[in-house]
Design an enzyme around this catalytic site. Structure first.
Site, PDB file in Angstrom:
ATOM      1  N   ASP A 145       0.835  -1.208   0.000  1.00 19.03           N
ATOM      2  CA  ASP A 145       0.000   0.000   0.000  1.00 19.03           C
ATOM      3  C   ASP A 145       0.870   1.258   0.000  1.00 19.03           C
ATOM      4  O   ASP A 145       2.093   1.207   0.258  1.00 19.03           O
ATOM      5  CB  ASP A 145      -0.887  -0.032   1.261  1.00 19.03           C
ATOM      6  CG  ASP A 145      -2.144   0.811   1.138  1.00 19.03           C
ATOM      7  OD1 ASP A 145      -2.275   1.578   0.169  1.00 19.03           O
ATOM      8  OD2 ASP A 145      -3.000   0.706   2.044  1.00 19.03           O
TER       9      ASP A 145
ATOM     10  N   ASP B 240     -10.626   2.451  -3.011  1.00 14.71           N
ATOM     11  CA  ASP B 240     -11.124   2.360  -1.631  1.00 14.71           C
ATOM     12  C   ASP B 240     -12.638   2.479  -1.591  1.00 14.71           C
ATOM     13  O   ASP B 240     -13.253   2.258  -0.558  1.00 14.71           O
ATOM     14  CB  ASP B 240     -10.515   3.482  -0.773  1.00 14.71           C
ATOM     15  CG  ASP B 240      -9.199   3.038  -0.149  1.00 14.71           C
ATOM     16  OD1 ASP B 240      -8.895   1.836  -0.197  1.00 14.71           O
ATOM     17  OD2 ASP B 240      -8.473   3.904   0.378  1.00 14.71           O
TER      18      ASP B 240
HETATM   19  C1  DGJ Z   1      -5.721   2.142   1.914  1.00 17.46           C
HETATM   20  C2  DGJ Z   1      -6.150   0.876   1.251  1.00 17.46           C
HETATM   21  O1  DGJ Z   1      -6.656   1.141  -0.009  1.00 17.46           O
HETATM   22  C3  DGJ Z   1      -7.180   0.188   2.143  1.00 17.46           C
HETATM   23  O2  DGJ Z   1      -7.659  -0.962   1.497  1.00 17.46           O
HETATM   24  C4  DGJ Z   1      -6.522  -0.148   3.435  1.00 17.46           C
HETATM   25  O3  DGJ Z   1      -5.492  -1.076   3.234  1.00 17.46           O
HETATM   26  C5  DGJ Z   1      -5.985   1.102   4.094  1.00 17.46           C
HETATM   27  N1  DGJ Z   1      -5.148   1.837   3.204  1.00 17.46           N
HETATM   28  C6  DGJ Z   1      -5.214   0.783   5.348  1.00 17.46           C
HETATM   29  O4  DGJ Z   1      -4.576   1.852   5.858  1.00 17.46           O
END
Ligand code: DGJ
EC number: 3.2.1.22
Length: 736
Positions: free
Chosen positions: A484, A554
């Site tokens: 991430d 997200d």
């Molecule tokens: C952003 C990601 O896109 C989410 O799926 C998750 O992993 C969060 N970060 C966690 O901080």
């Protein structure tokens, strides 16, 4: 096996012709050694050299110094690659600050080389070949004699993909340094003609890759990211098409930049109606010193052409990215159906809270449990611990391995989240190495999500993170990693570079990142790697070279996802697009949607779940179980079949897309109606990509129907009386 020639050089005409069964790209050596662009489009069997750049004495158009006549000018000739100060006043592909401070460069033809195969680009992701004879590469060497620079334009054409990969290398043959202020990876000068449009994929966090289409008018239109990464805000893909082009017909050129940092796509319609397209590293905050005898290699652009509309263009890119960009064990493997604990628990968890989710996942047929953010350091919220990749003992008192063993004992795989490029002030890493983050001396760096960015251009920074990560990866069996990245880059400065090289920081960051990705993904080949940047902020062909899939957004709301996934599919294969069923009402939009619709939107990508399974009603559990069983049957068709967009949600109150197997024996269609209407139209759905001569059976209704009927007469869709409804139609061809 005989090598088939895909590139010819016609000595007499001084023309290069790159071709395969479907496409041709033609360029020529013109007056004064100028390399001119002649053609990109449907295959020309035998080019007879009719298309010469026209001549005219035009006002305010200057000529080459050695010209005898006044009719040839870089002001209007279609060039393969342009620079500054030589009379081409359009946007330049190259801006080079010479040792004497001048910005003038004049690159003229010197030599060429044709070879089978495709060279890999040192330290950069790029499309590759499996067999040498599946592609051929043309390198054209241009030379700036005054400044002793060489520019190598690299073109690779594939035999079985309608794609040409392009990049550029600059070699400094002088004894002094020069600075590159801009070096586009490709230029494409298209002649004046039909009205053209540009397709782009702008967006925002939780609203990525929204399909946008607009006319190309006089002046320059720029699509770019200056955020240090690809960005949610503007993807590094564009397409140029005729205004009549639609999903099924018309000319379209697609350009996908194989890079994960700042990018810039420029479209300029010039004074005479010709269009210049440039794609490359964004020149803002970019200034690269090339010392004497050193070289600079640009990232690559994948350039595709389709005469059959947008679907064919997407299919060209999908196939190439799946088969010749993505690598590793999971390239063609079924991607496991996972449950991720993020939207279920956020950071408020410990192993006792997670185990019941694992138990439930097993009962439902889920194949992998992914432990997301909050398992390390002392992280209970986003103020802390990035950079400390050690297990949070309060959450896992018996260690991570015991928890991971529990998951494996239940027959599930285990996946783990990392955010390797970041640092929290509240971390041991910051205590030990406050200088590891990007910050400008004397000023306070800007926080974002209360975190800061590590200087990934530095080897010692990467080594530190690599060592911590691999200690975790070696401590237990980890089958999947989600990589991430939750903020963009500010405070661009690196203490290890001299003042006149600070313009290199952003590209060095990307190169450093690529170096680490290459090392860790090859050293852990059994891990399924998933890219992520706050959802789909780094969804690009460069990252797909290291990680075959990416978290698409997200935003897990099914209705919002229809547009996001539709937009993403324009440029990226379905196998790269992860899609999860989450709780309703949705956490990002507050919208209520049925489990059926949520499931069918997520099933149109790489399916997963992201909710507390223990809180599902027994009815929902049954439905999820059925979804998973069904997805397992259609998984290879969805992930590796041919994807076809049928109805766009951008112009309609509905959306439909479908997947067809290579042999055209199986097809699955998903259709979504967004808002319910009191007096809806009777809507026909027509399919595509089937075999007109085959007869198909609808596996749910048993109805038997010809491929020609499905594609031409179509069928009426049921009228639904609910918002956000969805339908699935599954067809198999009858034998014989
Ligand atoms: C952003 C990601 O896109 C989410 O799926 C998750 O992993 C969060 N970060 C966690 O901080």
């Amino acid at each position: 096996m005989k090598l088939k020639n895909l590139i010819n050089f016609d000595e007499q005409q001084q023309v290069f012709h790159l071709h395969n069964g479907n496409i041709s790209y033609i360029l020529g050596i013109d007056e004064g050694g100028v390399l001119s662009h002649l053609y990109f489009g449907p295959r020309i069997k035998n080019y007879h050299g009719q298309l010469k750049n026209p001549r005219k004495d035009r006002g305010f158009s200057d000529n080459l110094p050695e010209a005898q006549e006044r009719t040839f000018s870089l002001d209007f000739v279609l060039q393969e690659y342009s620079s500054q100060g030589d009379g081409d006043f359009r946007n330049p592909a190259a801006i080079i600050r010479q040792a004497n401070g001048s910005y003038s460069a004049r690159f003229v033809y010197k030599d060429y080389k044709i070879s089978f195969g495709k060279p890999q680009l040192d330290g950069l992701p790029a499309a590759y070949v499996i067999k040498k004879n599946e592609a051929q590469t043309l390198k054209i060497i241009l030379e700036d004699q005054v400044n002793q620079l060489e520019l190598i334009l690299i073109y690779t054409i594939y035999q079985d993909y309608d794609v040409i990969a392009r990049s550029v290398e600059l070699i400094n043959k002088s004894d002094k340094s020069v600075h590159i202020e801009k070096l586009a990876s490709m230029q494409l000068d298209l002649p004046a003609g039909k009205k053209q449009q540009v397709i782009s994929l702008p967006g925002a966090h939780a609203n990525e890759r929204q399909l946008q289409r607009e006319d190309i008018n006089a002046g320059t239109k720029v699509f770019e990211s200056r955020r240090g990464t690809t960005s949610h805000q503007m993807n590094n893909f564009i397409a140029i098409c005729d205004s009549q082009t639609d999903e099924f017909q018309g000319n379209i050129i697609g350009l996908s930049f194989v890079y994960s940092g700042n990018h810039k796509e420029e479209i300029e319609k010039d004074q005479y109606g010709a269009t210049r397209i440039l794609v490359g590293i964004n020149n803002e905050q970019f200034d690269w010193e090339v010392k004497s005898q050193q070289t600079f290699q640009t990232p690559e652009v994948l350039m595709t052409y389709s005469a059959q509309g947008m679907n064919k263009m997407s299919d060209n890119l999908h196939r190439l990215m799946r088969e010749r960009v993505a690598r590793g064990k999971y390239k063609f493997a079924p991607r496991p159906i996972l449950v991720n604990n993020w939207e279920a628990t956020f950071m408020d968890f410990d192993e006792n809270k997670l185990k019941p989710i694992v138990d439930e996942a097993k009962k439902l047929g889920i194949e992998m449990f992914v432990l997301d953010d909050g398992w390390f350091g002392h992280r209970d919220d986003d103020n802390t611990s990035l950079g400390d990749w050690k297990v949070f003992a309060r959450k896992f008192p018996q260690g991570l391995k015991r928890f991971v063993d529990y998951i494996h004992a239940n027959g599930l795989k285990f996946g783990l989240w990392f955010e390797p490029e970041m640092i929290s002030i509240d971390s041991e890493l910051y205590q030990q190495h406050p200088d590891y983050m990007l910050k400008v001396p004397g000023s306070k760096p800007s926080p974002s999500r209360n975190q800061y960015v590590l200087d990934m251009g530095r080897q010692e920074v990467r080594d530190n993170i690599y060592n911590q990560m691999t200690a975790i990866l070696d401590s237990c069996q980890i089958d999947y990693v989600k990589w991430d990245m939750n903020r963009h880059l500010t405070d661009i400065y690196s203490p290890v570079l001299p003042a006149n090289c600070q313009g290199e920081v952003l590209h060095r960051y990307v190169l450093g990142l690529y170096q680490m990705l290459e090392k860790i993904t090859t050293e852990y080949p059994d891990i399924l790697w998933e890219g992520c940047s706050g959802g789909g902020g780094r969804f690009d062909a460069g990252f797909l070279y290291y990680m075959p899939q990416s978290w698409t957004s997200d935003n897990t709301d099914a209705v919002a996802r229809i547009k996001i996934q539709y937009g993403t599919s324009i440029a990226y294969p379905i196998s790269s697009m992860t899609a999860h069923v989450s709780a309703s009402p949705n956490q990002q939009t507050g919208r209520l949607t049925s489990m059926k619709t949520r499931g069918e939107v997520a099933m149109s990508g790489v399916l997963g779940y992201e909710l507390d399974l223990t809180k599902l009603s027994s009815v929902d559990k049954k439905e999820v179980q059925a979804q998973i069983a069904f997805y397992k049957k259609i998984r290879s068709l969805v992930q590796y079949g041919k994807f076809i967009r049928l109805i766009s949600p951008y112009d309609n109150n509905r959306c439909a897309w479908m997947f067809v197997s290579d042999d055209k024996n199986e097809a699955i269609v998903f259709s979504f109606k967004i808002m319910s209407e009191a007096q809806p139209a009777f809507e026909i759905l027509k399919l595509s990509g089937l075999d007109a001569d085959k007869t198909y059976k609808n596996l749910d209704t048993g109805a038997v129907i010809g491929g020609d009927e499905l594609m031409n007469t179509g069928f009426y869709e049921p009228i639904t009386q609910a918002d956000f409804s969805s339908q699935v139609y599954h067809f198999k061809a009858l034998a014989g």
